[in-house]
Design a protein around this motif. Structure first.
Motif, PDB file in Angstrom:
ATOM      1  N   GLN A 105       0.817  -1.209   0.000  1.00  0.00           N
ATOM      2  CA  GLN A 105       0.000   0.000   0.000  1.00  0.00           C
ATOM      3  C   GLN A 105       0.857   1.267   0.000  1.00  0.00           C
ATOM      4  OE1 GLN A 105      -3.778   0.024   2.422  1.00  0.00           O
ATOM      5  NE2 GLN A 105      -2.826  -1.790   3.311  1.00  0.00           N
ATOM      6  N   MET A 106       1.996   1.199   0.680  1.00  0.00           N
ATOM      7  CA  MET A 106       2.880   2.354   0.698  1.00  0.00           C
ATOM      8  C   MET A 106       3.591   2.537  -0.639  1.00  0.00           C
ATOM      9  SD  MET A 106       2.553   4.068   3.451  1.00  0.00           S
ATOM     10  CE  MET A 106       4.013   5.113   3.302  1.00  0.00           C
ATOM     11  N   TRP A 107       3.980   1.436  -1.267  1.00  0.00           N
ATOM     12  CA  TRP A 107       4.587   1.541  -2.595  1.00  0.00           C
ATOM     13  C   TRP A 107       3.563   2.091  -3.592  1.00  0.00           C
ATOM     14  CZ3 TRP A 107       9.715   0.724  -3.740  1.00  0.00           C
ATOM     15  CH2 TRP A 107      10.491   0.182  -2.705  1.00  0.00           C
ATOM     16  N   ASP A 108       2.318   1.655  -3.446  1.00  0.00           N
ATOM     17  CA  ASP A 108       1.264   2.206  -4.314  1.00  0.00           C
ATOM     18  C   ASP A 108       1.102   3.706  -4.081  1.00  0.00           C
ATOM     19  OD1 ASP A 108       0.841  -0.353  -5.275  1.00  0.00           O
ATOM     20  OD2 ASP A 108      -0.966  -0.711  -4.065  1.00  0.00           O
ATOM     21  N   LEU A 109       1.247   4.129  -2.819  1.00  0.00           N
ATOM     22  CA  LEU A 109       1.141   5.552  -2.514  1.00  0.00           C
ATOM     23  C   LEU A 109       2.250   6.343  -3.197  1.00  0.00           C
ATOM     24  CD1 LEU A 109      -0.018   7.980  -0.993  1.00  0.00           C
ATOM     25  CD2 LEU A 109       1.302   7.250   1.015  1.00  0.00           C
ATOM     26  N   THR A 110       3.444   5.794  -3.254  1.00  0.00           N
ATOM     27  CA  THR A 110       4.522   6.519  -3.949  1.00  0.00           C
ATOM     28  C   THR A 110       4.192   6.682  -5.427  1.00  0.00           C
ATOM     29  OG1 THR A 110       5.897   4.565  -4.469  1.00  0.00           O
ATOM     30  CG2 THR A 110       6.226   5.611  -2.316  1.00  0.00           C
ATOM     31  N   ASP A 111       3.573   5.671  -6.021  1.00  0.00           N
ATOM     32  CA  ASP A 111       3.158   5.795  -7.422  1.00  0.00           C
ATOM     33  C   ASP A 111       2.077   6.858  -7.580  1.00  0.00           C
ATOM     34  OD1 ASP A 111       4.878   3.845  -8.448  1.00  0.00           O
ATOM     35  OD2 ASP A 111       3.463   2.232  -8.026  1.00  0.00           O
ATOM     36  N   GLU A 112       1.142   6.896  -6.624  1.00  0.00           N
ATOM     37  CA  GLU A 112       0.073   7.888  -6.675  1.00  0.00           C
ATOM     38  C   GLU A 112       0.645   9.304  -6.587  1.00  0.00           C
ATOM     39  OE1 GLU A 112      -4.039   9.015  -4.204  1.00  0.00           O
ATOM     40  OE2 GLU A 112      -2.912   7.196  -3.713  1.00  0.00           O
ATOM     41  N   PHE A 175       8.089  14.927   4.944  1.00  0.00           N
ATOM     42  CA  PHE A 175       8.898  13.778   5.341  1.00  0.00           C
ATOM     43  C   PHE A 175       8.075  12.851   6.213  1.00  0.00           C
ATOM     44  CE2 PHE A 175      11.804  11.862   8.558  1.00  0.00           C
ATOM     45  CZ  PHE A 175      12.394  10.952   7.705  1.00  0.00           C
ATOM     46  N   VAL A 176       8.130  11.541   5.908  1.00  0.00           N
ATOM     47  CA  VAL A 176       7.339  10.523   6.604  1.00  0.00           C
ATOM     48  C   VAL A 176       8.281   9.548   7.309  1.00  0.00           C
ATOM     49  CG1 VAL A 176       5.627   8.696   6.340  1.00  0.00           C
ATOM     50  CG2 VAL A 176       5.564  10.699   4.818  1.00  0.00           C
ATOM     51  N   THR A 202      -1.281   7.535   6.804  1.00  0.00           N
ATOM     52  CA  THR A 202      -0.240   8.320   6.138  1.00  0.00           C
ATOM     53  C   THR A 202      -0.747   8.866   4.814  1.00  0.00           C
ATOM     54  OG1 THR A 202       1.612   7.214   7.208  1.00  0.00           O
ATOM     55  CG2 THR A 202       2.036   8.180   5.053  1.00  0.00           C
ATOM     56  N   ARG A 203      -1.456   8.048   4.050  1.00  0.00           N
ATOM     57  CA  ARG A 203      -2.028   8.527   2.791  1.00  0.00           C
ATOM     58  C   ARG A 203      -2.980   9.694   3.042  1.00  0.00           C
ATOM     59  NH1 ARG A 203      -6.528   8.069  -0.382  1.00  0.00           N
ATOM     60  NH2 ARG A 203      -6.146   8.063  -2.657  1.00  0.00           N
ATOM     61  N   ASP A 204      -3.859   9.542   4.047  1.00  0.00           N
ATOM     62  CA  ASP A 204      -4.802  10.612   4.358  1.00  0.00           C
ATOM     63  C   ASP A 204      -4.072  11.898   4.728  1.00  0.00           C
ATOM     64  OD1 ASP A 204      -6.893   8.889   3.885  1.00  0.00           O
ATOM     65  OD2 ASP A 204      -7.337   8.525   6.007  1.00  0.00           O
ATOM     66  N   ALA A 205      -3.025  11.774   5.549  1.00  0.00           N
ATOM     67  CA  ALA A 205      -2.285  12.963   5.991  1.00  0.00           C
ATOM     68  C   ALA A 205      -1.592  13.644   4.819  1.00  0.00           C
ATOM     69  CB  ALA A 205      -1.272  12.575   7.061  1.00  0.00           C
ATOM     70  N   LEU A 206      -0.983  12.859   3.935  1.00  0.00           N
ATOM     71  CA  LEU A 206      -0.289  13.450   2.793  1.00  0.00           C
ATOM     72  C   LEU A 206      -1.261  14.102   1.821  1.00  0.00           C
ATOM     73  CD1 LEU A 206       2.508  10.842   1.991  1.00  0.00           C
ATOM     74  CD2 LEU A 206       2.834  13.226   2.685  1.00  0.00           C
TER      75      LEU A 206
END
Length: 229
Positions: A105-112, A175-176, A202-206
Motif C-alpha cells: 500500500q505504501m509503494w502504491d502511494l509513492t506511485d500515486e 517527510f514521513v 499516512t495517505r490521508d495525511a499526505l
C-alpha cells in the motif's frame, strides 16, 4: 512547523514505512534466536534513546563509522539469550531485519504521488542494511542513506542535505517516518513532518497536506512515472 507553500516532494523513511513494522521483525528474531527481551530493550534505550551518547554503537553504525561486524560484536556482548548466554554475533543484523516485507500500500502511494507530479525520495538511517534494487531504479530521487553520507536523523544537517539534493527549500518538502524523534527533527528543520502509523493514515495525511493548497502545480514534472512491480 513548515511554512506555507506548495509541497513538491515527499521523502520516506524505509524500514517500518515502506515495509512492515520493524518491531515485528525484531520480535520474530528474538523468538527465533531466544533473545532475552529485556536485555535487548535496555541496550536499545542506552544506545538509541534520547539520552544516548553521540558515539554510541548505534550512532556509529548509522553514520558508517562502525561496520556491521563491529556492531554485531558489540551488540552480542551487551545482550543475552534466554539461557543466559550471549548470542552468536555473525549474521545478527541480517537476522534482525529478515522479517521486513514490503508494504504494498505504501509503494502504491509513492506511485500515486508521482502521478500527481510530486517527487518522491528516501531518507533512511541504515543499520548496514541491504536495500531493494527498486529504491534505486528511478522511482526515488534522491536516495539519502545515513551510512553513505556520514549523517543520521534527527541531525538537522541530513534534512538540509536532502533538501539540497531535491533542489527545494524545506517548506516545499514533506517527510514521513515511524520514529517520532525523526519527525520532530524534520519539523524543526522546516519540513512538513508526518508520523507514520499505517498506510491509510499516512495517505490521508499526505493527501490532506497536498489538497489544502500545498500541492505542486500541473507543470511539475517527474521522470520515470511508470509503475514498477
Amino acid at each position: 512547523m513548515a511554512g506555507a507553500g506548495p509541497v513538491e516532494a515527499v521523502a520516506f523513511d524505509y524500514g517500518g514505512v515502506l515495509t512492515t513494522p520493524v518491531a515485528d521483525s525484531l520480535a520474530r528474531w528474538r523468538a527465533t534466536f531466544g533473545i532475552e527481551a529485556q536485555s535487548f530493550t535496555d541496550c536499545l534505550r542506552a544506545w538509541l534513546g534520547r539520552e544516548a551518547e553521540q558515539n554510541s554503537p548505534v550512532h556509529e553504525l548509522e553514520t558508517g563509522k562502525l561496520d556491521a561486524a563491529g556492531f554485531e560484536k558489540a551488540l552480542a556482548a551487551r545482550i543475552r539469550r534466554t539461557d543466559g548466554r550471549h548470542p552468536e554475533p555473525a549474521g545478527m543484523l541480517a537476522a534482525m531485519f529478515a522479517g521486513l516485507l514490503p508494504d504494498q500500500q505504501m509503494w502504491d502511494l509513492t506511485d500515486e504521488l508521482r502521478a500527481r507530479g510530486i517527487k518522491v525520495a528516501i531518507l533512511s538511517n541504515s543499520w548496514a542494511n541491504t536495500y531493494p534494487a527498486r529504491l534505486f531504479d528511478g522511482r526515488f530521487e534522491p536516495v539519502v542513506i545515513s551510512g553513505e553520507v556520514g549523517l543520521r536523523k534527527p541531525d538537522p544537517d541530513i534534512y538540509r542535505l536532502l533538501c539540497t539534493r531535491l533542489g527545494l527549500p524545506p517548506e516545499r518538502v514533506a517527510f514521513v517516518d515511524d520514529a517520532r524523534p525523526n519527525v520532530e527533527g524534520a519539523r524543526r528543520t522546516g519540513l512538513h513532518g508526518i508520523f507514520h502509523r499505517d498506510a491509510g493514515t499516512t495517505r490521508d495525511a499526505l493527501l490532506s497536506l497536498l489538497e489544502s493548497g500545498a500541492a505542486a502545480g500541473p507543470t511539475t514534472s517527474h521522470p520515470n512515472q511508470e509503475t514498477r512491480a
